[in-house]
Design a protein around this motif. Structure first.
Motif, PDB file in Angstrom:
ATOM      1  N   ASP A 182     -19.578  95.287  29.248  1.00  0.00           N
ATOM      2  CA  ASP A 182     -19.923  95.077  30.640  1.00  0.00           C
ATOM      3  C   ASP A 182     -19.022  93.248  30.896  1.00  0.00           C
ATOM      4  OD1 ASP A 182     -22.129  96.510  30.824  1.00  0.00           O
ATOM      5  OD2 ASP A 182     -23.760  95.215  29.178  1.00  0.00           O
ATOM      6  N   TYR A 183     -17.650  93.120  30.704  1.00  0.00           N
ATOM      7  CA  TYR A 183     -17.590  92.063  31.588  1.00  0.00           C
ATOM      8  C   TYR A 183     -15.681  92.057  31.224  1.00  0.00           C
ATOM      9  CZ  TYR A 183     -22.117  90.150  29.161  1.00  0.00           C
ATOM     10  OH  TYR A 183     -23.003  90.071  29.445  1.00  0.00           O
ATOM     11  N   LEU A 184     -15.361  93.570  31.952  1.00  0.00           N
ATOM     12  CA  LEU A 184     -14.360  93.896  31.788  1.00  0.00           C
ATOM     13  C   LEU A 184     -13.017  92.759  33.115  1.00  0.00           C
ATOM     14  CD1 LEU A 184     -14.449  97.666  31.384  1.00  0.00           C
ATOM     15  CD2 LEU A 184     -13.497  96.296  29.596  1.00  0.00           C
ATOM     16  N   ASP A 185     -14.607  92.557  33.531  1.00  0.00           N
ATOM     17  CA  ASP A 185     -13.648  91.418  34.611  1.00  0.00           C
ATOM     18  C   ASP A 185     -13.211  90.455  34.343  1.00  0.00           C
ATOM     19  OD1 ASP A 185     -13.688  93.569  36.416  1.00  0.00           O
ATOM     20  OD2 ASP A 185     -15.077  93.439  37.792  1.00  0.00           O
ATOM     21  N   GLU A 186     -13.456  89.683  33.011  1.00  0.00           N
ATOM     22  CA  GLU A 186     -13.617  88.446  33.039  1.00  0.00           C
ATOM     23  C   GLU A 186     -12.137  88.297  32.354  1.00  0.00           C
ATOM     24  OE1 GLU A 186     -15.387  85.978  33.645  1.00  0.00           O
ATOM     25  OE2 GLU A 186     -16.785  87.308  34.461  1.00  0.00           O
ATOM     26  N   GLY A 225     -14.109  85.476  18.572  1.00  0.00           N
ATOM     27  CA  GLY A 225     -13.748  84.365  20.020  1.00  0.00           C
ATOM     28  C   GLY A 225     -14.249  84.689  21.418  1.00  0.00           C
ATOM     29  N   VAL A 226     -14.291  85.663  22.003  1.00  0.00           N
ATOM     30  CA  VAL A 226     -14.683  86.534  23.466  1.00  0.00           C
ATOM     31  C   VAL A 226     -16.090  86.025  23.045  1.00  0.00           C
ATOM     32  CG1 VAL A 226     -14.951  87.849  25.367  1.00  0.00           C
ATOM     33  CG2 VAL A 226     -12.478  87.359  23.339  1.00  0.00           C
ATOM     34  N   ALA A 227     -16.808  86.924  22.435  1.00  0.00           N
ATOM     35  CA  ALA A 227     -18.330  86.898  22.206  1.00  0.00           C
ATOM     36  C   ALA A 227     -19.064  85.733  22.622  1.00  0.00           C
ATOM     37  CB  ALA A 227     -19.117  87.388  21.229  1.00  0.00           C
ATOM     38  N   ASP A 228     -18.143  84.617  21.846  1.00  0.00           N
ATOM     39  CA  ASP A 228     -18.531  83.010  22.231  1.00  0.00           C
ATOM     40  C   ASP A 228     -18.112  82.362  23.128  1.00  0.00           C
ATOM     41  OD1 ASP A 228     -19.537  82.637  19.307  1.00  0.00           O
ATOM     42  OD2 ASP A 228     -17.648  81.869  18.668  1.00  0.00           O
ATOM     43  N   ARG A 229     -17.067  82.330  23.613  1.00  0.00           N
ATOM     44  CA  ARG A 229     -17.303  82.395  25.127  1.00  0.00           C
ATOM     45  C   ARG A 229     -17.883  82.829  26.396  1.00  0.00           C
ATOM     46  NH1 ARG A 229     -12.349  82.141  22.881  1.00  0.00           N
ATOM     47  NH2 ARG A 229     -11.514  84.342  23.869  1.00  0.00           N
ATOM     48  N   LEU A 230     -18.183  84.275  25.762  1.00  0.00           N
ATOM     49  CA  LEU A 230     -19.186  84.872  26.329  1.00  0.00           C
ATOM     50  C   LEU A 230     -20.906  84.194  26.938  1.00  0.00           C
ATOM     51  CD1 LEU A 230     -18.201  88.139  26.872  1.00  0.00           C
ATOM     52  CD2 LEU A 230     -17.971  87.335  28.236  1.00  0.00           C
ATOM     53  N   ILE A 231     -21.506  84.436  25.633  1.00  0.00           N
ATOM     54  CA  ILE A 231     -22.124  83.530  25.393  1.00  0.00           C
ATOM     55  C   ILE A 231     -22.269  82.424  26.287  1.00  0.00           C
ATOM     56  CG2 ILE A 231     -23.923  81.904  23.259  1.00  0.00           C
ATOM     57  CD1 ILE A 231     -22.684  84.197  21.522  1.00  0.00           C
ATOM     58  N   GLU A 232     -21.274  81.286  25.852  1.00  0.00           N
ATOM     59  CA  GLU A 232     -21.648  80.296  26.463  1.00  0.00           C
ATOM     60  C   GLU A 232     -21.153  80.381  28.526  1.00  0.00           C
ATOM     61  OE1 GLU A 232     -18.086  77.440  26.064  1.00  0.00           O
ATOM     62  OE2 GLU A 232     -18.562  77.228  24.025  1.00  0.00           O
ATOM     63  N   ARG A 233     -20.648  81.232  28.974  1.00  0.00           N
ATOM     64  CA  ARG A 233     -20.755  81.523  30.107  1.00  0.00           C
ATOM     65  C   ARG A 233     -22.123  82.197  30.736  1.00  0.00           C
ATOM     66  NH1 ARG A 233     -15.268  84.085  31.553  1.00  0.00           N
ATOM     67  NH2 ARG A 233     -15.813  83.812  34.073  1.00  0.00           N
ATOM     68  N   PRO A 276     -25.262  82.188  30.011  1.00  0.00           N
ATOM     69  CA  PRO A 276     -26.817  82.362  29.136  1.00  0.00           C
ATOM     70  C   PRO A 276     -27.942  83.205  29.521  1.00  0.00           C
ATOM     71  CG  PRO A 276     -25.948  80.481  31.016  1.00  0.00           C
ATOM     72  CD  PRO A 276     -25.131  81.402  31.320  1.00  0.00           C
ATOM     73  N   ALA A 277     -27.438  83.375  30.676  1.00  0.00           N
ATOM     74  CA  ALA A 277     -29.086  84.801  30.878  1.00  0.00           C
ATOM     75  C   ALA A 277     -28.568  86.324  29.826  1.00  0.00           C
ATOM     76  CB  ALA A 277     -28.485  84.860  32.147  1.00  0.00           C
ATOM     77  N   ASP A 278     -27.114  86.012  29.670  1.00  0.00           N
ATOM     78  CA  ASP A 278     -27.464  87.373  27.935  1.00  0.00           C
ATOM     79  C   ASP A 278     -26.988  86.818  27.310  1.00  0.00           C
ATOM     80  OD1 ASP A 278     -27.239  88.727  31.364  1.00  0.00           O
ATOM     81  OD2 ASP A 278     -24.727  88.578  30.820  1.00  0.00           O
TER      82      ASP A 278
END
Length: 186
Positions: A106-110, A155-163, A165-167
């Motif tokens: 769901d985050y392939l553009d990041e 590491g990517v999961a941690d960064r996605l959680i920060e960016r 918050p709704a997910d």
């Protein structure tokens, strides 16, 4: 040229041996393999065992044949065990791939997900190279590939959680699955 595919030469350390008494001396055994028509590449390394039995204990009742069959069965069971470990590792890598794709899809553009997918592709190529070489065993490099992929995904999961918050709840669940997977390896 000899038409036999293999030639065994025994080269004694000295030219003559007495036959009227026990004599010990060293020999060099040279095994030469000749090219066989229709082969366009050399085979891999080959283990060779040469047994010289002068005692007579293996004579009669096909004892030598039975010993050869037993050795073949032992080698076969070692090969089966190695291949079972390899199949287990392939299954294990497949489970890791599913977790990584689940995180990334769901985050392939990041940018961090794109970097993760590069690590993912390298791990898939590693598997592909092993398959091409017909390497049916598992070594430390295989574990390192999987651990590297999992650590990168965490590491990517941690960064996605920060960016995002709704997910957070969904991403934390995916991160926990990745952590459990990593813990099962170490």
């Amino acid at each position: 040229m000899n038409d036999q595919p293999m030639e065994i030469m025994v080269l004694p350390e000295r030219p003559a041996v007495r036959n009227d008494q026990l004599t010990e001396f060293d020999v060099v055994i040279e095994i030469r393999c000749h090219a066989v028509e229709g082969t366009d590449r050399s085979g891999g390394a080959m283990n060779l065992c040469l047994v010289i039995d002068r005692s007579g204990s293996m004579a009669g009742q096909d004892k030598l044949g039975i010993a050869v069959l037993a050795q073949g069965a032992a080698i076969g069971s070692m090969r089966v065990a190695r291949e079972v470990r390899y199949i287990g590792k392939k299954r294990q890598m497949g489970e890791t791939y599913v977790l990584v794709v689940d995180l990334a899809q769901d985050y392939l553009d990041e940018p961090e997900v794109q970097d993760l997918m590069n690590v993912f592709r390298k791990s898939v190529r590693h598997e592909g190279q092993r398959n091409q070489m017909h390497v049916n065993s598992v070594n430390s490099a295989d574990d390192e590939v999987e651990v590297t992929l999992l650590v990168s995904a965490l590491g990517v999961a941690d960064r996605l959680i920060e960016r995002f918050p709704a997910d957070r709840a969904i991403l934390e669940a995916k991160r926990e699955s990745l952590r459990e997977r990593l813990a099962s390896l170490t």
